[in-house]
Design a protein around this motif. Structure first.
Motif, short mmCIF file in Angstrom:
data_model
loop_
_atom_site.label_atom_id
_atom_site.label_comp_id
_atom_site.label_asym_id
_atom_site.label_seq_id
_atom_site.Cartn_x
_atom_site.Cartn_y
_atom_site.Cartn_z
N PRO A 193 0.80 -1.22 0.00
CA PRO A 193 0.00 0.00 0.00
C PRO A 193 0.84 1.27 0.00
O PRO A 193 0.29 2.37 -0.11
CB PRO A 193 -0.79 -0.12 1.30
CG PRO A 193 0.07 -0.93 2.20
CD PRO A 193 0.82 -1.89 1.31
N GLY A 194 2.15 1.15 0.14
CA GLY A 194 3.02 2.32 0.13
C GLY A 194 4.07 2.23 1.22
O GLY A 194 4.27 1.19 1.85
N LYS B 52 -2.27 -5.08 -4.78
CA LYS B 52 -2.10 -3.63 -4.93
C LYS B 52 -0.63 -3.25 -4.97
O LYS B 52 0.23 -3.92 -4.40
CB LYS B 52 -2.79 -2.90 -3.78
CG LYS B 52 -2.29 -3.32 -2.41
CD LYS B 52 -3.17 -2.83 -1.30
CE LYS B 52 -2.73 -3.36 0.05
NZ LYS B 52 -2.84 -4.83 0.14
N TYR C 260 0.99 0.63 -4.78
CA TYR C 260 0.68 2.05 -4.78
C TYR C 260 1.93 2.91 -4.60
O TYR C 260 2.85 2.58 -3.84
CB TYR C 260 -0.29 2.39 -3.64
CG TYR C 260 -1.66 1.76 -3.75
CD1 TYR C 260 -2.20 1.35 -4.97
CD2 TYR C 260 -2.44 1.56 -2.60
CE1 TYR C 260 -3.45 0.78 -5.05
CE2 TYR C 260 -3.71 1.00 -2.67
CZ TYR C 260 -4.20 0.60 -3.90
OH TYR C 260 -5.45 0.04 -3.98
N TYR D 35 5.57 1.12 -5.18
CA TYR D 35 5.44 0.35 -6.43
C TYR D 35 6.66 0.56 -7.31
O TYR D 35 7.21 -0.39 -7.88
CB TYR D 35 4.17 0.78 -7.17
CG TYR D 35 4.23 0.54 -8.67
CD1 TYR D 35 4.28 -0.74 -9.20
CD2 TYR D 35 4.26 1.63 -9.56
CE1 TYR D 35 4.35 -0.95 -10.57
CE2 TYR D 35 4.33 1.43 -10.92
CZ TYR D 35 4.38 0.13 -11.43
OH TYR D 35 4.47 -0.07 -12.79
N GLU E 111 -4.04 -3.79 -8.61
CA GLU E 111 -4.39 -2.37 -8.62
C GLU E 111 -3.08 -1.60 -8.55
O GLU E 111 -2.40 -1.61 -7.53
CB GLU E 111 -5.28 -2.00 -7.43
CG GLU E 111 -6.66 -2.60 -7.46
CD GLU E 111 -7.49 -2.16 -6.25
OE1 GLU E 111 -6.94 -1.45 -5.37
OE2 GLU E 111 -8.67 -2.52 -6.19
N ALA F 205 -1.46 2.12 -8.89
CA ALA F 205 -1.85 3.53 -8.94
C ALA F 205 -0.98 4.36 -8.01
O ALA F 205 -0.16 3.83 -7.25
CB ALA F 205 -3.32 3.68 -8.55
N MET G 123 -2.11 6.09 -5.54
CA MET G 123 -2.61 5.78 -4.20
C MET G 123 -3.93 5.05 -4.35
O MET G 123 -4.44 4.88 -5.46
CB MET G 123 -2.79 7.05 -3.36
CG MET G 123 -3.79 8.05 -3.93
SD MET G 123 -3.99 9.54 -2.93
CE MET G 123 -2.38 10.31 -3.11
N GLY G 124 -4.51 4.61 -3.24
CA GLY G 124 -5.80 3.95 -3.27
C GLY G 124 -6.90 4.85 -3.77
O GLY G 124 -6.79 6.09 -3.74
N MET H 135 -7.83 2.39 -12.28
CA MET H 135 -7.22 1.34 -11.47
C MET H 135 -7.70 -0.05 -11.86
O MET H 135 -7.54 -1.00 -11.10
CB MET H 135 -7.52 1.58 -9.97
CG MET H 135 -6.87 2.84 -9.41
SD MET H 135 -7.30 3.13 -7.68
CE MET H 135 -6.62 1.67 -6.91
#
Length: 529
Positions: A377-378, A415, A417, A421, A441, A443, A445-446, A481
């Motif tokens: 998620p980051g 994911k 992000y 990523y 996914e 991107a 961010m979410g 996304m």
């Protein structure tokens, strides 16, 4: 101890017989070591002797000893009355699974394994041979530091070891096995090597001991509390593996060596397997939940796609939000770097970045292909992370990937992000192949966070902000996304069926086996510290 090393009378005889008898006697003394009570004390501490350890580490009858008759030259402070053979370190070479390995083992029964001039020169000799012969070096550490009676000569001996550790870095595998105390400057040699293994209860590593800590800071701490195996496995990250006993520890050294090449000019050994290359992995769809916030154990994913479900996890208890492991695919060694959603949601923080960066560098140096499994998620947000230098430490991982020339394949499981990523071997930083599952996914961010930024004004002006936000979040996810967004733009090479992951990876690794990448001409880079 002196009496045990006094040579018995050898009667005169014809020809060279007395000389041969004398040689045999001297070598017997060197092999048996000090008096039996010293061996009993070593065993009472729960520790094996140096030669017992070598017998467990090496193939039977394969050890060739160097300088068994070496003795120190010191003449003061009582040392002139005790000049044992080996000078407290047993050094030489043998084989592990038939492959040459150089070794040295401190003998704690002699001067507490403390390092003096002759002791250090023996270690220098075996290190130089390991580098020249292009074979791994394993050190069995159980020493009391520098031999005080020899003064600065002992300190200079450590300098020679550190210089050779650095020269061997990235050239041959270096493994440090901590089987007793390792204090002061002596601790820097293991820190310069590729892997550190510790035995719980008997091994400790620290720069300043408990007494000094108490005198300077007022803190009271035990030797294990300051630098024991569990401390270095969980808090400092110094220890890569921890074991309850020496036999298990040395068995793991043999297993670890089976994944590694002899040197940086060779590929790791290939181990035949009956696990089919084209084996499908339908269980992966169940192991990884579709919902991006549902945790799972990424180690189960590694086990599902690796040969025979076997892998060797490294630094398991430190920075558990990233998993690093050695495994085999079609019999060939590979290195896995994977986010662990079970810990900190798989985010990257300072410790995880450092852990993964060092592993990527080791794999690159030892010609081990890299497979990166993304579900991130980051970077972990927080004042502590920012003030602790997450920018600088995160850049270490980015630098390691960008610098790596081995085959590199990344797979987005769910994911991926933001900057995390990019850092985790995205196509843009040089991954040879970037793959993704249909659940991916990718991107900035979410969708929730992105919609709050992009559509902030529309949401604030809406009659029903909550309903407007939900609609705009869905729109952002649907348009920017969806699973094929990155693939449509060439940032993902293919979106694959999770069940085909093993087969696709192995086919890709076979294609990349002859990869050749010429690094830029330079003295060396200047990685972030």
């Amino acid at each position: 101890m002196t009496e045990e090393y006094t040579l018995p009378f050898v009667p005169a005889g014809d020809g060279d017989i007395p000389r041969l008898d004398e040689l045999r006697l001297r070598k017997e003394l060197a092999a048996t070591g000090p008096d039996p009570t010293a061996t009993e004390r070593q065993h009472a501490r729960g520790k094996l002797t140096a030669r017992e350890r070598l017998a467990l580490l090496l193939d039977p009858d394969s050890f060739t000893e160097l300088e068994p008759l070496r003795r120190h030259r010191a003449t003061g402070f009582g040392l002139e009355h005790s000049r044992p053979y080996t000078d407290g370190v047993v050094a030489g070479w043998g084989t592990v699974d038939g492959r040459i390995v150089f070794v040295y083992a401190h003998d704690f029964r002699i001067f507490g394994g403390a390092l003096g001039e002759a002791h250090a020169e023996k270690i220098h000799k075996v290190m130089d041979l390991a580098i020249s012969a292009g074979a791994p070096l394993v050190s069995l550490n159980d020493g009391a530091g520098a031999r005080i009676q020899e003064g600065v000569a002992a300190l200079a001996g450590y300098g020679g070891i550190f210089r050779r550790n650095t020269a061997a870095s990235g050239v041959i595998p270096q493994i440090s096995v901590m089987l007793g105390p390792c204090a002061g400057g002596a601790a820097y040699s293991p820190a310069l090597t590729d892997f550190v293994l510790m035995v719980r209860g008997t091994a400790q590593m620290f720069i300043t001991g408990p007494d000094v800590v108490t005198a300077v800071t007022g803190e009271t701490v035990t030797r294990d509390g300051l630098g024991g195996a569990d401390v270095h496995a969980e808090r400092s990250g110094v220890a890569h593996f921890v074991h309850d006993d020496e036999a298990g520890c040395l068995a793991d050294v043999r297993y670890l060596l089976s994944f590694l090449p002899q040197n940086n000019r060779e590929l790791p050994p290939v181990v035949p397997t009956d696990d089919p290359v084209e084996r499908r992995c339908p269980a992966l769809a169940e192991l990884v939940p579709e919902t991006g916030t549902t945790p799972y154990d990424v180690r189960a994913v590694i086990a599902e796609i690796a040969d025979d479900g076997a892998y060797l996890e490294i630094q398991e208890r430190w920075a558990a939000n990233v998993v690093i492991a050695l495994a085999r695919m079609d019999g060939h060694t590979v290195g896995f770097v994977a986010n662990q959603p079970q810990c900190l949601a798989g985010t990257l923080d300072i410790a995880a970045s450092e852990k993964a960066a060092r592993f990527v560098q080791m794999c690159d140096a030892m010609n081990i292909p890299l497979i990166t499994l993304l579900d991130v998620p980051g970077f972990l947000p927080g004042v502590g992370q920012e003030h602790g230098g997450i920018i600088r430490h995160g850049a270490k991982l980015l630098y390691a990937y960008c610098n790596a020339t081995v085959p590199r394949i990344s797979i987005v499981l769910r994911k991926a992000y933001g900057g995390a990523y990019i850092v985790l071997d995205s196509r843009s930083v040089g991954a040879d192949l970037a793959l993704a599952w249909p659940t991916n996914e990718i991107a900035v961010m979410g969708a929730q966070g992105a919609a709050n930024v992009v559509f902030r004004k529309q949401i604030a002006a809406a009659a029903d902000p909550a309903a407007a936000r939900a609609e705009l979040v869905a729109r952002y996810a649907r348009e920017l996304m969806h699973p094929y967004y990155a693939a449509e733009r060439g940032l993902v090479d293919d979106v694959i069926d999770p069940a085909d992951t093993r087969a696709v990876l192995i086919r890709s690794l076979i294609m990349l086996r002859a990869k050749h990448a010429e690094p830029p001409v330079r003295k060396h880079g200047n990685p972030p510290q």
